[in-house]
Write an enzyme that holds these catalytic residues in place. Sequence first.
Site, mmCIF file in Angstrom:
data_model
loop_
_atom_site.group_PDB
_atom_site.id
_atom_site.type_symbol
_atom_site.label_atom_id
_atom_site.label_comp_id
_atom_site.label_asym_id
_atom_site.label_seq_id
_atom_site.Cartn_x
_atom_site.Cartn_y
_atom_site.Cartn_z
ATOM 1 N N ASP B 75 1.079 -1.929 3.781
ATOM 2 C CA ASP B 75 1.739 -1.433 2.569
ATOM 3 C C ASP B 75 2.658 -0.254 2.884
ATOM 4 O O ASP B 75 2.585 0.335 3.973
ATOM 5 C CB ASP B 75 0.707 -1.032 1.502
ATOM 6 N N GLU B 129 -3.129 1.470 2.119
ATOM 7 C CA GLU B 129 -3.499 2.736 2.760
ATOM 8 C C GLU B 129 -2.847 3.923 2.059
ATOM 9 O O GLU B 129 -3.360 5.039 2.132
ATOM 10 C CB GLU B 129 -3.074 2.704 4.239
#
Lengths: 359, 359
Positions: B75, B129
């Site tokens: 991400d 994250e």
Amino acid sequence: MANPLTQDVLVDPVLLTRALVDIESVSRHEKAIADHVEDVLRQAPHLRTDRLGNTVMARTDLGRDQRVALAGHVDTVPIDGNFPSMVSEDLIFGCGTSDMKSGIALALHLATTLPDPRHDVTFLFYEAEEIESQYNGLHLVSQSRPEWLRADFALLLEPTYGLIEAGCQGTLRAVIKTAGRRAHTARAWRGVNAIHAAGEVLRRLADYRPRAVTIDGCTYREGLNAVRIHGGVAGNVVPDACAVEVNLRFAPDRTEKQALEHVQEVFDGFDVEVTDSAPGALPGLRAAPAAEFITAVGARPEAKLGWTDVSRFAAMGVPALNYGPGDPMLAHAPDEHVEIGKIRDGAATLHRWLGSTQE
Amino acid sequence: MANPLTQDVLVDPVLLTRALVDIESVSRHEKAIADHVEDVLRQAPHLRTDRLGNTVMARTDLGRDQRVALAGHVDTVPIDGNFPSMVSEDLIFGCGTSDMKSGIALALHLATTLPDPRHDVTFLFYEAEEIESQYNGLHLVSQSRPEWLRADFALLLEPTYGLIEAGCQGTLRAVIKTAGRRAHTARAWRGVNAIHAAGEVLRRLADYRPRAVTIDGCTYREGLNAVRIHGGVAGNVVPDACAVEVNLRFAPDRTEKQALEHVQEVFDGFDVEVTDSAPGALPGLRAAPAAEFITAVGARPEAKLGWTDVSRFAAMGVPALNYGPGDPMLAHAPDEHVEIGKIRDGAATLHRWLGSTQE
């Protein structure tokens, strides 16, 4: 609507208090109460009445040596389930009973029932005291009708529970800012923590020893307090800014300028930014009408520590006192009330003071 | 949509970085990138591939003595006018170039082009994250697929600009509250100022001398900082509450419990309320694959001071390092970019480390 302030009501300050409480007059909605007050004052042949916005002024012009002003605001804070008034034993409950329709009832009662006072009297029923200063009727009068405020002595009928509260303290608010340099907290040594730097500001506040100043027998206790602090960027950032807002309440022997200099001295080395300032007012107990008033009340004046509109008179060079039947602790409370006995005492005192030209 | 991660792209970690950057994958929108990554991993006959949410795991099972894990998040933070990627001379610009699609490009390149690594390898491409820990793919794996994390050594491909950053510091956030008693500032002596009381908290912070702890040749510099402060009721009220939020970054020789005890000791006499805590990770440079990796890079490891997901491996008893081509200073910046040379260096290093079983 018929004017509820009838002759029967005007002669009885207790009935008059209730009648005034029952005319809703939250700040910025004072037209109805001002209309009724103006109406009854205009009917009194011994008074000259004028109006500015929703502030009504009436004065005697009997050629006395001295002139006193009696002033009170007609507005209230918002109603909080306490309208209209309600009587329970010797208490009148309702919004504005204490702050300060019982006070203006005394003034309106005196204005309409005492055609021949010992001193010339200026009565001021003013709007918008409970909100921002720019709307304050006494402020507007001081700007565009300053002659209405001229007097040798002024009495503000704010709630004091029948005590004399003399002068008022000044107030100054300032923001003390500290600066730093942002950094990630994992590498904090690259930054400078502005919140840590504010520790010195708080240390000086904690160490501060306020003065107590006695003027004309009234003791003013000063105070310097942090009222707000804020700082911080994020949970992982060394903050680069912190701001402490402080409030100095200062005795009326300091001017606003001297008060600011004092705050700058306390926070020497820091950036001090004034956000708000209002002067104090000296008690002015030596004016002849003030001394007579104190005798009429028969109680020792105390220092007024909060800020009130007396300082607007003081700014015009008019000594002023606070005196009213309401209890200041009940102002703005949902269970606001006033003791009927305090209203009668207040009326008797004012008549003793101004009523007899023979004494 | 056809999978942009073609064989031609997978063999070139620079092309692969661009291709991964050009698959939009802001946190919580990782399905597309996870689908494409899973697809190419499932086509590799030497890998066993599995998936949990949008986290994809692939592993060799060659019966080697040692197993290493290579992990990276798929991400990115929200796009900020920096999508899709753009090449300018030897730089690739775009959201996620540094943090950390160049890192996962190395892992995906290695996974698909090295069927015969020196050690067994577990590849982890995980989601979320950049947001709250509860969504973190590695966290979710540690909860429901802990066996995926078992290894003798783990490498997290977070941006380190080609350096080895070992272990990580722990982080603890706590709120220190002071209490007082409200009063009108005109009668401040009736109150107790909670902001003034916070001065002692700030004094202890300003006086605090953080440790520097050297473990396995890596020096961890601790820090204790106020990150937020707030207090205050109104401009005329002595405040009855103030809260200082502090952040301790602690070396990995302290446990979370010891870190809290330390903070409690620093603020002895105050109420300390923990708001957030995460353990550090020891550098773990003595594991054989770690030592080999350090040799392959040819640079001395440095202490990782920020907190990273290596501590999730450490919590499982797996020593872990950070190593990646991105520049950590550019992470989350609109002009985020990565040097093409650093990507090629990183790929060469990983091949040197895991590529030859003959050495």
